[in-house]
Scaffold this motif. Structure first.
Motif, short mmCIF file in Angstrom:
data_model
loop_
_atom_site.label_atom_id
_atom_site.label_comp_id
_atom_site.label_asym_id
_atom_site.label_seq_id
_atom_site.Cartn_x
_atom_site.Cartn_y
_atom_site.Cartn_z
N ALA A 496 26.53 58.17 59.07
CA ALA A 496 27.79 57.44 59.22
C ALA A 496 28.97 58.42 59.18
CB ALA A 496 27.93 56.40 58.10
N MET A 497 28.89 59.41 58.30
CA MET A 497 29.97 60.40 58.22
C MET A 497 30.04 61.21 59.52
SD MET A 497 31.42 60.03 55.20
CE MET A 497 32.14 61.41 54.37
N ASN A 498 28.89 61.58 60.04
CA ASN A 498 28.83 62.33 61.30
C ASN A 498 29.47 61.52 62.44
OD1 ASN A 498 26.93 62.26 63.90
ND2 ASN A 498 27.23 64.39 63.30
N GLN A 499 29.18 60.22 62.49
CA GLN A 499 29.74 59.37 63.54
C GLN A 499 31.27 59.30 63.43
OE1 GLN A 499 28.13 58.10 66.23
NE2 GLN A 499 26.56 59.43 65.39
N ARG A 500 31.73 59.13 62.18
CA ARG A 500 33.18 59.05 61.97
C ARG A 500 33.85 60.37 62.38
NH1 ARG A 500 35.32 55.81 57.19
NH2 ARG A 500 35.27 54.29 58.88
N LEU A 501 33.19 61.47 62.03
CA LEU A 501 33.73 62.79 62.37
C LEU A 501 33.85 62.95 63.89
CD1 LEU A 501 34.70 65.51 61.32
CD2 LEU A 501 32.34 66.31 61.37
#
Ligand SMILES: *[C@@H]1O[C@H](CO)[C@@H](O)[C@H](O)[C@H]1NC(C)=O
Ligand SMILES: *[C@@H]1O[C@H](CO)[C@@H](O)[C@H](O)[C@H]1NC(C)=O
Ligand SMILES: *[C@@H]1O[C@H](CO)[C@@H](O)[C@H](O)[C@H]1NC(C)=O
Ligand SMILES: *[C@@H]1O[C@H](CO)[C@@H](O)[C@H](O)[C@H]1NC(C)=O
Ligand SMILES: *[C@@H]1O[C@H](CO)[C@@H](O)[C@H](O)[C@H]1NC(C)=O
Ligand SMILES: *[C@@H]1O[C@H](CO)[C@@H](O)[C@H](O)[C@H]1NC(C)=O
Length: 516
Positions: A496-501
């Motif tokens: 999820a963090m990767n997607q937001r980034l």
């Protein structure tokens, strides 16, 4: 584009009265606490941007007057961040309100767009002073601008960016003496006589003259960018013996190995050589000494505003372009890293309608500054091509809940195409090396991080190196970022963090703002 009222020096906050009486009443109620205090004249604004002033290592400790006159008289933000921890890209963000991927200034070189003609034609032509000027603000700039400002390849000292009525900008990077200024497009050469040339004092003096000469009909904007506490750390003569017994703080990550971090952080000699510790203690002390002149600057400016009866109608912002480190993870001195010491900045604000002695935890970032300033000036900020958001509501209404819950920090590593002169054995690609081959930067110290401050207090960073290295920190449990928890975190959260980034790295304007 902001609509300004033609032919009138006095900004009228009710210029859209024709839109209907209800809207007018609503607008009046909303803006009156802030803007009606002096009839219809908009508030004055002062922005002071120090150079390399940290908040994590106690950088505000020597700033007693500033803390009293700005912080205690208004708001201290305890979660203020730069969106990129290096002078030129960060200053470009403060001016343009954009993340680096949108202003395209990637490093301190002309080839990385620092004060380049592309920057001048593009983001600089839409930077916030342009809109202040359209609102009939009288504008003054004094001090360091962008590291390559004044180079012949990009207009020399003759280039005065749009929006500025009075322009007293330093050519090149921070210096205290022996510098050239562009004074409204003409070169002015300075030597090293304290009374005549000390840059921090000189820009203050010129701003005081600007205030004396101003027209009372128009509001004013002053931006002061002292060289302090950037190297070469030249203190005023009366402060060269101050803080004799002060040393860099030894807590947190000081002199710790960066063993679970990306490769650059695994290189430093640990424990550090005594010579490095001596060097950084000396730097730490000298930084504080140079700040005493900035503290005097704030006091003299506030006194002047009071004397001309404008203090109660003036917003004053005090901040820095990036933080700094002295020995954290065994790196001697610099910025450029993703950790709190380099990305956190001080931010103090006072002004009409702001209650004194507030400490706000709302996260704010440097790209929010221009929008907040333009919001105060009454510009229609929703029409601007900027990535930040105004924090004026937090300032004046003390709204507990800010609308920002995450942000992006992005950085492009600097390197030498050839070997670094201090450490040829490490080969090309590194920069800012010390004699013991500890290097502060490298081309592949290129990273992007997403920081969340609501819900999960996390920092998630990806490197553009050949390992696609990832660092993750739980900022609540581990505020000094001693443990990279990438291998312990739920993979779903990492994803999820990767997607937001990924989304943030290509965001523009409104899409950079909070998406719930
Ligand atoms: C600001 O100060 C001036 C001079 O002391 C005074 O005339 C004015 O009423 C004050 N304005 C506000 C909003 O307090
Ligand atoms: C410099 O900025 C311009 C746009 O202003 C962009 O087209 C160019 O690619 C940038 N250069 C670099 C090296 O990023
Ligand atoms: C300024 O330049 C002069 C002449 O080159 C030099 O003698 C002096 O040491 C310099 N001063 C500083 C503070 O660098
Ligand atoms: C600034 O002004 C003060 C007070 O007039 C003066 O003593 C000082 O020498 C000036 N400094 C510079 C660098 O202009
Ligand atoms: C380095 O400094 C420490 C503490 O001051 C001291 O104990 C040690 O002997 C020094 N090492 C060298 C090689 O000088
Ligand atoms: C700055 O960026 C440009 C464009 O990417 C690059 O060619 C140059 O080597 C960089 N400068 C440094 C010192 O890293």
């Amino acid at each position: 584009m902001a609509s300004s009222k033609p032919g009138s020096g006095i900004r009228n906050p009710h210029r859209k009265a024709s839109e209907g009486a209800n809207a007018l009443v609503f607008l009046t109620l909303l803006t009156c606490t802030l803007r009606c205090s002096e009839g219809t004249k908009a508030s004055n604004i002062v922005l002071i941007v120090a150079d390399d002033l940290d908040v994590e290592l106690g950088g505000m400790t020597p700033m007693k007057k500033t803390t009293t006159l700005i912080g205690n008289a208004g708001v201290t933000f305890s979660n203020a961040y730069t969106v990129t921890p290096l002078c030129c890209p960060s200053r470009s963000s403060i001016l343009s309100g954009r993340y680096p991927h949108n202003h395209m200034v990637h490093n301190n070189s002309l080839s990385g767009n620092c004060s380049s003609s592309d920057w001048q034609k593009g983001p600089e032509s839409q930077a916030f002073p342009v809109y202040l000027s359209k609102q009939h603000y009288q504008t003054f700039y004094g001090g360091k601008y962008l590291n390559q400002y004044g180079v012949n390849e990009a207009g020399g000292v003759g280039h005065v960016p749009p929006g500025w009525d009075q322009w007293h900008a330093l050519v090149g990077n921070s210096k205290y003496y022996n510098y050239t200024l562009s004074v409204n497009g003409k070169a002015e050469i300075h030597g090293d006589n304290y009374e005549k040339d000390y840059l921090t004092d000189l820009i203050l003096n010129r701003s005081l003259t600007f205030l004396e000469d101003r027209s009372p009909l128009h509001p004013f904007f002053i931006m002061l960018c002292p060289p302090a506490p950037h190297s070469p750390w030249t203190a005023a003569p009366q402060y060269q013996k101050s803080f004799d017994d002060v040393k860099a703080p030894r807590d947190g990550s000081f002199n710790k190995p960066g063993k679970d971090k990306h490769w650059l952080l695994r290189q430093p000699v640990n424990p550090m050589l005594n010579s490095s510790i001596e060097y950084l203690d000396n730097a730490f002390r000298k930084r504080w000494q140079t700040l005493l002149s900035v503290d005097d600057m704030v006091e003299k400016l506030v006194n002047k505003l009071e004397a001309i009866q404008e203090l109660n109608n003036t917003f004053i912002f005090f901040t820095s372009d990036n933080g700094y480190h002295t020995g954290q993870f065994s790196l001697p001195t610099d910025k450029r890293q993703l950790y709190e010491f380099d990305i956190r900045v001080p931010l103090l604000v006072r002004g009409p309608g702001i209650k004194p002695k507030q400490i706000l935890q709302d996260p704010v970032v440097t790209i929010d500054l221009p929008l907040t300033i333009l919001d105060i000036a009454g510009v229609n900020i929703s029409a601007l091509n900027m990535d930040g958001q105004s924090f004026l509501p937090q300032l004046t209404l003390s709204h507990g809940a800010s609308s920002r819950s995450y942000f992006l920090v992005e950085y492009t590593g600097e390197g030498n195409v050839l070997e670094d002169p201090y450490c040829p054995k490490l080969g090309p690609g590194l920069a800012n090396c010390f004699p013991d081959c500890v290097c502060e930067d490298a081309f592949n110290n290129t990273y992007a991080c997403v920081r969340t401050l609501k819900g999960n207090n996390l920092q998630y960073c990806e490197f553009a190196d050949n390992q696609s290295f990832v660092e993750v920190y739980n900022m609540t449990a581990d505020p000094h970022q001693l443990e990279n928890i990438v291998k312990k975190v739920d993979p779903a959260l990492l994803q999820a963090m990767n997607q937001r980034l990924i989304k943030l790295q290509s965001c523009q304007g409104k899409s950079c703002q909070d998406i719930k």
